[in-house]
Design an enzyme around this catalytic site. Structure first.
Site, mmCIF file in Angstrom:
data_model
loop_
_atom_site.group_PDB
_atom_site.id
_atom_site.type_symbol
_atom_site.label_atom_id
_atom_site.label_comp_id
_atom_site.label_asym_id
_atom_site.label_seq_id
_atom_site.Cartn_x
_atom_site.Cartn_y
_atom_site.Cartn_z
ATOM 1 N N LYS A 45 0.807 -1.206 0.000
ATOM 2 C CA LYS A 45 0.000 0.000 0.000
ATOM 3 C C LYS A 45 0.849 1.268 0.000
ATOM 4 C CE LYS A 45 -3.469 -2.122 3.007
ATOM 5 N NZ LYS A 45 -4.025 -2.044 4.381
ATOM 6 N N GLY A 46 2.066 1.168 0.493
ATOM 7 C CA GLY A 46 2.871 2.354 0.812
ATOM 8 C C GLY A 46 3.118 3.339 -0.316
ATOM 9 N N GLU A 101 8.050 2.300 -5.855
ATOM 10 C CA GLU A 101 8.191 1.840 -4.461
ATOM 11 C C GLU A 101 8.229 3.038 -3.523
ATOM 12 O OE1 GLU A 101 8.113 -0.341 -2.313
ATOM 13 O OE2 GLU A 101 8.876 -2.272 -2.957
ATOM 14 N N ASP A 102 7.681 2.872 -2.335
ATOM 15 C CA ASP A 102 7.762 3.939 -1.344
ATOM 16 C C ASP A 102 9.174 4.032 -0.761
ATOM 17 O OD1 ASP A 102 7.559 1.469 -0.086
ATOM 18 O OD2 ASP A 102 6.037 2.086 1.366
ATOM 19 N N ASP A 105 14.437 -0.517 1.800
ATOM 20 C CA ASP A 105 15.045 -0.639 3.122
ATOM 21 C C ASP A 105 16.098 -1.749 3.039
ATOM 22 O OD1 ASP A 105 15.468 -0.550 5.833
ATOM 23 O OD2 ASP A 105 13.527 -1.300 6.420
ATOM 24 N N LYS A 133 17.128 3.646 2.313
ATOM 25 C CA LYS A 133 17.881 3.596 3.579
ATOM 26 C C LYS A 133 19.091 2.716 3.360
ATOM 27 C CE LYS A 133 14.063 3.236 6.777
ATOM 28 N NZ LYS A 133 13.437 2.348 7.781
ATOM 29 N N PHE A 154 12.746 5.069 11.242
ATOM 30 C CA PHE A 154 11.469 4.561 10.734
ATOM 31 C C PHE A 154 10.585 5.749 10.374
ATOM 32 C CE2 PHE A 154 7.334 2.581 10.606
ATOM 33 C CZ PHE A 154 7.635 1.416 9.909
ATOM 34 N N VAL A 155 10.228 5.838 9.104
ATOM 35 C CA VAL A 155 9.473 7.002 8.628
ATOM 36 C C VAL A 155 8.011 6.665 8.365
ATOM 37 C CG1 VAL A 155 11.366 8.355 7.659
ATOM 38 C CG2 VAL A 155 10.348 6.558 6.292
ATOM 39 N N ASP A 161 3.272 3.795 6.534
ATOM 40 C CA ASP A 161 2.528 3.591 7.782
ATOM 41 C C ASP A 161 3.372 3.020 8.899
ATOM 42 O OD1 ASP A 161 2.872 0.905 6.730
ATOM 43 O OD2 ASP A 161 1.344 0.288 8.157
ATOM 44 N N ARG A 167 -0.675 7.053 7.136
ATOM 45 C CA ARG A 167 -0.493 7.088 5.677
ATOM 46 C C ARG A 167 -0.973 8.409 5.080
ATOM 47 N NH1 ARG A 167 0.913 1.908 3.888
ATOM 48 N NH2 ARG A 167 -0.055 0.167 4.967
HETATM 49 P P1 IMP Z 1 12.459 -3.939 2.330
HETATM 50 O O1 IMP Z 1 11.991 -5.238 1.745
HETATM 51 O O2 IMP Z 1 13.150 -4.137 3.649
HETATM 52 O O3 IMP Z 1 13.270 -3.102 1.365
HETATM 53 O O4 IMP Z 1 11.178 -3.124 2.756
HETATM 54 C C1 IMP Z 1 10.330 -2.594 1.864
HETATM 55 C C2 IMP Z 1 8.999 -2.256 2.485
HETATM 56 O O5 IMP Z 1 9.009 -2.177 3.920
HETATM 57 C C3 IMP Z 1 8.612 -0.884 2.018
HETATM 58 O O6 IMP Z 1 7.955 -0.948 0.776
HETATM 59 C C4 IMP Z 1 7.724 -0.391 3.147
HETATM 60 O O7 IMP Z 1 6.390 -0.766 2.929
HETATM 61 C C5 IMP Z 1 8.266 -1.068 4.387
HETATM 62 N N1 IMP Z 1 9.168 -0.152 5.119
HETATM 63 C C6 IMP Z 1 10.511 -0.188 5.181
HETATM 64 N N2 IMP Z 1 11.002 0.814 5.932
HETATM 65 C C7 IMP Z 1 9.933 1.533 6.340
HETATM 66 C C8 IMP Z 1 9.783 2.739 7.128
HETATM 67 O O8 IMP Z 1 10.743 3.374 7.601
HETATM 68 N N3 IMP Z 1 8.502 3.161 7.320
HETATM 69 C C9 IMP Z 1 7.415 2.519 6.813
HETATM 70 N N4 IMP Z 1 7.511 1.398 6.065
HETATM 71 C C10 IMP Z 1 8.754 0.914 5.832
#
Ligand code: IMP
Length: 186
Positions: A45-46, A101-102, A105, A133, A154-155, A161, A167
């Site tokens: 959803k992000g 992508e939002d 991470d 990040k 954490f944002v 969210d 959101r």
């Molecule tokens: P990754 O697989 O660790 O790269 O995470 C990706 C997903 O985790 C993102 O699309 C977000 O939905 C969620 N996410 C990662 N970091 C944050 C944050 O700081 N705030 C909110 N959602 C996050």
């Protein structure tokens, strides 16, 4: 109009800075995809707010697709497990896909999605991410259009969210951890 800000959220990136950066990314995308139709693939959803703003700022024919993905649950740590909760409604074979992508991470979600999409034979796959990040990267992923690089915080807001909250904030903020921990999960 003053934007809504709950007391436990500290502003990190203002709406104005986001708007400016989205306009710059959209201009670059418009130049680089000149004359082509773009499939904007919004990762739910992000990314819904970023994708909506980006789509309206791109001066090209755009088709919207949505992919539902769940990787965190109600936690703030990546489980490393990516679950597809809603699939595409149309084939993307031969299409130019821009994955929206939002935040990248650990990179696990993006690398998983890239693999999944590659098997559907699109003409090309590129990635637009609002945030990155780098401190937490586990899987190196190429981001073609990046909004902002941030520290390991954490944002929330602008689509992102914590336990389904925040959101709808117009800006990007950081949660004050003690107050956040006290919140009941949604
Ligand atoms: P990754 O697989 O660790 O790269 O995470 C990706 C997903 O985790 C993102 O699309 C977000 O939905 C969620 N996410 C990662 N970091 C944050 C944050 O700081 N705030 C909110 N959602 C996050």
């Amino acid at each position: 109009m003053p934007s809504f800000r709950p007391p436990e959220v500290r502003e990190l990136i203002s709406k104005r800075r986001i708007d400016e950066r989205v306009a710059e990314l959209a201009a670059q995308i418009t130049r680089e995809y000149d004359g082509r139709t773009l499939v904007l693939l919004c990762v739910l959803k992000g990314s819904f707010v970023f994708a909506a703003d980006l789509a309206r700022a791109i001066a090209l024919p755009v088709r919207m697709e949505f992919l539902g993905v769940r990787s965190y649950g109600a936690d703030t740590k990546s489980s490393g497990v990516v679950q597809i909760t809603q699939d595409l409604t149309r084939p993307v074979e031969g299409d130019d896909i821009l994955l929206v992508e939002d935040i990248v991470d650990t990179g696990l979600t993006l690398s998983y999605l890239r693999e999944q999409l590659r098997s559907r034979n699109p003409a090309s796959i590129k990635v637009a991410a609002l945030l990155h990040k780098p401190a937490r990267v586990e899987r190196e992923v190429e981001i073609d259009y990046l909004g902002f690089t941030i520290d390991d915080v954490f944002v929330v807001g602008y689509g992102l969210d914590f336990a389904e909250r925040y959101r709808n904030l117009a800006f990007l903020g950081v949660l004050d951890a003690p107050s956040a921990a006290a919140l009941p999960t949604a």
